[in-house]
Design a protein around this motif. Structure first.
Motif, PDB file in Angstrom:
ATOM      1  N   CYS A  65      -6.682  -9.946  -2.627  1.00 13.21           N
ATOM      2  CA  CYS A  65      -7.015  -9.360  -3.923  1.00 13.21           C
ATOM      3  C   CYS A  65      -7.804  -8.062  -3.755  1.00 13.21           C
ATOM      4  O   CYS A  65      -8.871  -8.060  -3.142  1.00 13.21           O
ATOM      5  CB  CYS A  65      -7.811 -10.389  -4.731  1.00 13.21           C
ATOM      6  SG  CYS A  65      -7.765 -10.011  -6.459  1.00 13.21           S
ATOM      7  N   SER A  66      -7.263  -6.986  -4.265  1.00 11.74           N
ATOM      8  CA  SER A  66      -7.752  -5.604  -4.142  1.00 11.74           C
ATOM      9  C   SER A  66      -7.397  -4.960  -2.799  1.00 11.74           C
ATOM     10  O   SER A  66      -7.820  -3.852  -2.514  1.00 11.74           O
ATOM     11  CB  SER A  66      -9.264  -5.467  -4.413  1.00 11.74           C
ATOM     12  OG  SER A  66     -10.024  -5.775  -3.264  1.00 11.74           O
ATOM     13  N   ARG A  67      -6.603  -5.648  -1.975  1.00 13.99           N
ATOM     14  CA  ARG A  67      -6.215  -5.077  -0.677  1.00 13.99           C
ATOM     15  C   ARG A  67      -4.702  -5.029  -0.476  1.00 13.99           C
ATOM     16  O   ARG A  67      -4.243  -4.715   0.619  1.00 13.99           O
ATOM     17  CB  ARG A  67      -6.803  -5.924   0.453  1.00 13.99           C
ATOM     18  CG  ARG A  67      -8.308  -5.857   0.544  1.00 13.99           C
ATOM     19  CD  ARG A  67      -8.830  -6.650   1.739  1.00 13.99           C
ATOM     20  NE  ARG A  67     -10.271  -6.489   1.862  1.00 13.99           N
ATOM     21  CZ  ARG A  67     -11.167  -7.220   1.182  1.00 13.99           C
ATOM     22  NH1 ARG A  67     -10.755  -8.168   0.366  1.00 13.99           N
ATOM     23  NH2 ARG A  67     -12.447  -7.007   1.334  1.00 13.99           N
ATOM     24  N   ALA A  68      -3.928  -5.351  -1.501  1.00 17.86           N
ATOM     25  CA  ALA A  68      -2.473  -5.433  -1.323  1.00 17.86           C
ATOM     26  C   ALA A  68      -1.869  -4.041  -1.192  1.00 17.86           C
ATOM     27  O   ALA A  68      -2.486  -3.052  -1.579  1.00 17.86           O
ATOM     28  CB  ALA A  68      -1.862  -6.184  -2.502  1.00 17.86           C
ATOM     29  N   PRO A  69      -0.656  -3.962  -0.639  1.00 13.89           N
ATOM     30  CA  PRO A  69      -0.027  -2.656  -0.427  1.00 13.89           C
ATOM     31  C   PRO A  69       0.270  -1.887  -1.713  1.00 13.89           C
ATOM     32  O   PRO A  69       0.369  -0.664  -1.693  1.00 13.89           O
ATOM     33  CB  PRO A  69       1.288  -2.987   0.278  1.00 13.89           C
ATOM     34  CG  PRO A  69       1.151  -4.376   0.763  1.00 13.89           C
ATOM     35  CD  PRO A  69       0.144  -5.064  -0.092  1.00 13.89           C
ATOM     36  N   GLU A  70       0.465  -2.590  -2.817  1.00 11.22           N
ATOM     37  CA  GLU A  70       0.599  -1.909  -4.096  1.00 11.22           C
ATOM     38  C   GLU A  70       0.078  -2.831  -5.196  1.00 11.22           C
ATOM     39  O   GLU A  70      -0.076  -4.028  -4.991  1.00 11.22           O
ATOM     40  CB  GLU A  70       2.040  -1.451  -4.363  1.00 11.22           C
ATOM     41  CG  GLU A  70       3.077  -2.541  -4.261  1.00 11.22           C
ATOM     42  CD  GLU A  70       4.505  -1.985  -4.293  1.00 11.22           C
ATOM     43  OE1 GLU A  70       4.698  -0.768  -4.165  1.00 11.22           O
ATOM     44  OE2 GLU A  70       5.418  -2.798  -4.462  1.00 11.22           O
ATOM     45  N   LEU A  71      -0.194  -2.247  -6.359  1.00 14.09           N
ATOM     46  CA  LEU A  71      -0.821  -3.032  -7.427  1.00 14.09           C
ATOM     47  C   LEU A  71       0.043  -4.208  -7.860  1.00 14.09           C
ATOM     48  O   LEU A  71      -0.461  -5.290  -8.153  1.00 14.09           O
ATOM     49  CB  LEU A  71      -1.075  -2.148  -8.653  1.00 14.09           C
ATOM     50  CG  LEU A  71      -2.150  -1.089  -8.495  1.00 14.09           C
ATOM     51  CD1 LEU A  71      -2.241  -0.255  -9.759  1.00 14.09           C
ATOM     52  CD2 LEU A  71      -3.484  -1.747  -8.185  1.00 14.09           C
ATOM     53  N   ASP A  74      -0.743  -6.954  -5.676  1.00 16.48           N
ATOM     54  CA  ASP A  74      -2.036  -7.569  -5.991  1.00 16.48           C
ATOM     55  C   ASP A  74      -1.833  -8.619  -7.074  1.00 16.48           C
ATOM     56  O   ASP A  74      -2.357  -9.729  -6.998  1.00 16.48           O
ATOM     57  CB  ASP A  74      -3.017  -6.502  -6.531  1.00 16.48           C
ATOM     58  CG  ASP A  74      -3.891  -5.903  -5.439  1.00 16.48           C
ATOM     59  OD1 ASP A  74      -4.463  -6.677  -4.664  1.00 16.48           O
ATOM     60  OD2 ASP A  74      -3.972  -4.666  -5.373  1.00 16.48           O
TER      61      ASP A  74
ATOM     62  N   MET B  46     -11.921  -4.135  -9.610  1.00 15.71           N
ATOM     63  CA  MET B  46     -11.508  -5.383  -8.951  1.00 15.71           C
ATOM     64  C   MET B  46     -12.459  -5.734  -7.798  1.00 15.71           C
ATOM     65  O   MET B  46     -12.603  -6.891  -7.442  1.00 15.71           O
ATOM     66  CB  MET B  46     -10.088  -5.245  -8.386  1.00 15.71           C
ATOM     67  CG  MET B  46      -9.006  -5.074  -9.443  1.00 15.71           C
ATOM     68  SD  MET B  46      -7.421  -4.598  -8.701  1.00 15.71           S
ATOM     69  CE  MET B  46      -6.949  -6.142  -7.906  1.00 15.71           C
ATOM     70  N   ALA B 285      -7.027   0.141   1.680  1.00 18.11           N
ATOM     71  CA  ALA B 285      -5.921  -0.691   1.198  1.00 18.11           C
ATOM     72  C   ALA B 285      -4.666   0.170   1.023  1.00 18.11           C
ATOM     73  O   ALA B 285      -3.554  -0.241   1.366  1.00 18.11           O
ATOM     74  CB  ALA B 285      -6.297  -1.358  -0.125  1.00 18.11           C
ATOM     75  N   GLY B 289      -1.337  -0.193   3.376  1.00 16.25           N
ATOM     76  CA  GLY B 289      -0.100  -0.609   2.716  1.00 16.25           C
ATOM     77  C   GLY B 289       1.011   0.433   2.784  1.00 16.25           C
ATOM     78  O   GLY B 289       2.127   0.172   2.312  1.00 16.25           O
ATOM     79  N   ARG B 293       5.091   0.145   1.568  1.00 13.45           N
ATOM     80  CA  ARG B 293       5.719   0.909   0.487  1.00 13.45           C
ATOM     81  C   ARG B 293       6.889   1.744   1.024  1.00 13.45           C
ATOM     82  O   ARG B 293       7.942   1.843   0.394  1.00 13.45           O
ATOM     83  CB  ARG B 293       4.682   1.804  -0.203  1.00 13.45           C
ATOM     84  CG  ARG B 293       3.579   1.026  -0.917  1.00 13.45           C
ATOM     85  CD  ARG B 293       2.699   1.930  -1.787  1.00 13.45           C
ATOM     86  NE  ARG B 293       2.027   2.971  -1.031  1.00 13.45           N
ATOM     87  CZ  ARG B 293       0.866   2.825  -0.379  1.00 13.45           C
ATOM     88  NH1 ARG B 293       0.245   1.662  -0.419  1.00 13.45           N
ATOM     89  NH2 ARG B 293       0.315   3.819   0.277  1.00 13.45           N
TER      90      ARG B 293
END
Lengths: 295, 308
Positions: A65-71, A74, B46, B285, B289, B293
């Motif tokens: 949570c808050s570290r994923a590759p895109e929102l 998340d 967040m 982050a 990531g 992507r």
């Protein structure tokens, strides 16, 4: 003061509750009596096994949570973690209820020690975002875990324990989505760039070493015939699902040595990897440091 | 010129402006800036609460907190989408955030030090956000107004959950009550700062009000928040850390003490307790990531090629 909710609430809903008040609790109306011929202690342990799998995996997924590759991711990973946390709560509550010793879901989650947790080791290892893995490893674990748990839950819908059957019926819709989400990412990462393909292969290899444990029958599962699912029975079915995904992604099934059990004992017997103690230290810290507190 | 007159007429008549309508450049730029900052605030927001997901002391609280932080990601998504209807590019807005070129709400530059902070953020920070945002549900730009309706609906849920957590803790042990008071002491003044500088020093207020982007001044909203919060604090049994706070019967409002504007500007300008950490976390982050992507984009491109 402006009331933004008035225009939003459905007809007849209370306007000061933004989502209305029309919630029904999960499993309303399900018979909660102990099924005839079932050993209480066995059913408690079985509920803990399935509940701990969900709880520990949720704790790991929430680390993204808050570290994923895109929102969008998340949102998706949090969603999956929430589904599993919901399953964990139903199962731990059932364990507490069957045990009938005055504990509840929180006592079971927060006040048991490492050796009392019954989850498979696959869910406790660091698969990222920590240094132990990355997004591909997380996806690899999610694919394996959700494919396996979905197969188990599909059979569990016929359990002689109406509560387990109801938990399973609710869970299969969630798990089918988790599996699909993971499978889509396996295709993207395997078919994306050379680098992502390499990461996907490495991730699958890493988690594959913990897969045998998923299909090993535990004595409690044998004792609970008709109530529990024997995981050995789903091995072929799960292998077929995983092979389908891997072949669509043009990947080979990893050939790896399985991480050894300790004198034949592993997660289901409370014998874990070193990772679990650290995970529980975080999970349980606040709850344990304030005895008597209410949350 | 006719277009401009027509636009002024539309907003003055409280009609909505939609993406394909003509609009002055200044209006477009102001909105992109405001919506982007709002989206960034959701995303940075967040982190302070996410800090407690792993340690939430009951499974119910863990689920509530995780769902809340997930909602914030969702709000960020709607808001970036609203900004895109004005021609902005989400990838570029994200770059602006991680490279420190665009701001987000300063409140998120404070640390969350105990689990009570989760409750106080829900109560005070979401409460202040609601005061700011409910009028935005009627803002002149259609997609922003509609996004804000969803956002406010969820924020109000979060606020109630935060307050309920604090109520529960106040009924708990003395240590829990102390924890709540300590969190209130730390978050009260930064919450008041969320409404921005005093009206006399607010650079954008006048034009934004004429364009019906903004509907109340900073000081009006701040007063409304104080008036709303004082009785809630009493019911909760906490003391708001302001000796000057008192009901003024003549004004029909609460008087309150002077905000430390030097601190406000220090944090806005980047020297708050967590500014560097928050942006670094987001940047990390984003960078970690990047390969994911890229893989998704490459895979989609290959699929399109095969489809042709």
């Amino acid at each position: 003061m402006d009331n933004a909710y008035e225009a939003l609430a459905d007809e007849g809903e209370e306007k000061h509750w933004a989502f209305g008040t029309g919630f029904t609790a999960a499993l309303t109306g399900v018979d909660r009596a102990l099924p005839a011929g079932v050993e209480r202690a066995d059913l408690v342990v079985y509920c803990l096994m399935l509940g701990d799998d969900a709880l520990i995996h949720a704790q790991r997924l929430a680390e993204w949570c808050s570290r994923a590759p895109e929102l969008e991711e998340d949102v998706a990973l949090a969603n999956i973690a929430l589904d599993l946390l919901g399953q964990a709560r139903l199962l731990l509550s059932r364990a507490a209820e069957v045990e009938d010793a005055g504990r509840d879901e929180d006592a079971l989650a927060y006040l048991r020690d490492e050796r009392e947790f019954r989850n498979v080791r696959l869910v406790e290892i660091d698969c990222g975002p920590g240094p132990g893995g990355d997004f591909a490893t997380t996806i690899a674990r999610l694919l394996v875990f959700s494919s396996w748990r979905l197969a188990v839950f599909q059979r569990l819908t016929a359990s002689a324990d109406p509560v387990l059957a109801a938990v399973a019926a609710k869970g299969i819709k969630e798990l089918a989505y988790h599996r699909d989400h993971a499978a889509q990412w396996v295709l993207r990462l395997a078919g994306g760039t050379d680098y992502s393909r390499e990461r996907m292969i490495a991730g699958l290899t890493q988690v594959w070493a913990y897969t045998d444990e998923l299909f090993t029958t535990h004595p409690v599962e044998t004792a609970l015939g008709g109530v529990a699912v024997d995981p050995a029975d789903v091995r072929a079915e799960v292998a077929e699902v995983l092979d389908t995904v891997l072949s669509a992604a043009e990947l080979d099934r990893p050939e790896v040595t399985q991480v050894a059990a300790l004198a034949g004992r592993a997660g289901r017997d409370g014998v874990h990897t070193q990772a679990l103690g650290h995970l529980l230290a975080e999970l349980q810290h606040v709850a344990r440091s304030m005895p008597g507190a209410v949350w | 010129m006719d277009l401009e007159r027509e636009f002024e007429r539309v907003v003055a008549a409280e009609h909505r402006v939609e993406p394909r309508d003509w609009m002055p450049d200044g209006y477009r730029k102001t909105l992109v800036r405001q919506i982007a900052q709002h989206a960034h605030s959701e995303i940075i927001g967040m982190q302070p609460e996410g800090n407690w997901i792993g340690r939430a002391p009951s499974l119910r609280r863990k689920a509530i907190l995780l769902a809340k932080v997930q909602d914030e990601a969702g709000h960020g998504l709607y808001l970036y989408a609203a900004a895109e209807t004005l021609g902005a590019d989400r990838a570029e807005l994200t770059r602006n955030l991680v490279e420190g070129r665009q701001k987000y709400s300063s409140i998120f530059n404070y640390p969350t030090l105990t689990f009570a902070d989760v409750g106080v953020i829900g109560w005070l920070v979401d409460g202040a956000a609601i005061c700011n945002q409910v009028p935005l549900c009627r803002t002149s730009y259609g997609p922003y107004a509609r996004a804000m309706i969803r956002v406010c609906k969820e924020e109000s849920f979060h606020q109630r959950q935060g307050y309920e957590l604090l109520m529960t803790m106040m009924r708990g042990t003395p240590a829990q009550r102390e924890m709540v008071q300590d969190a209130v002491d730390r978050w009260w003044w930064p919450s008041l700062m969320m409404f921005g500088p005093p009206d006399a020093e607010s650079a954008n207020t006048e034009q934004s009000m004429r364009w019906r982007i903004k509907r109340h001044t900073n000081d009006e909203l701040r007063q409304r928040f104080v008036d709303m919060t004082v009785p809630q604090a009493e019911r909760l049994g906490v003391t708001l850390p302001d000796p000057a706070l008192a009901w003024n019967a003549e004004r029909g409002h609460h008087d309150f003490g002077e905000i430390d504007w030097a601190e406000f500007w220090r944090v806005v300008k980047g020297d708050g307790p967590c500014n560097a950490e928050r942006v670094a976390h987001r940047r990390q982050a984003h960078e970690d990531g990047a390969w994911v992507r890229e893989a998704a984009a490459a895979y989609a491109a290959k699929k399109r090629e095969r489809a042709v």
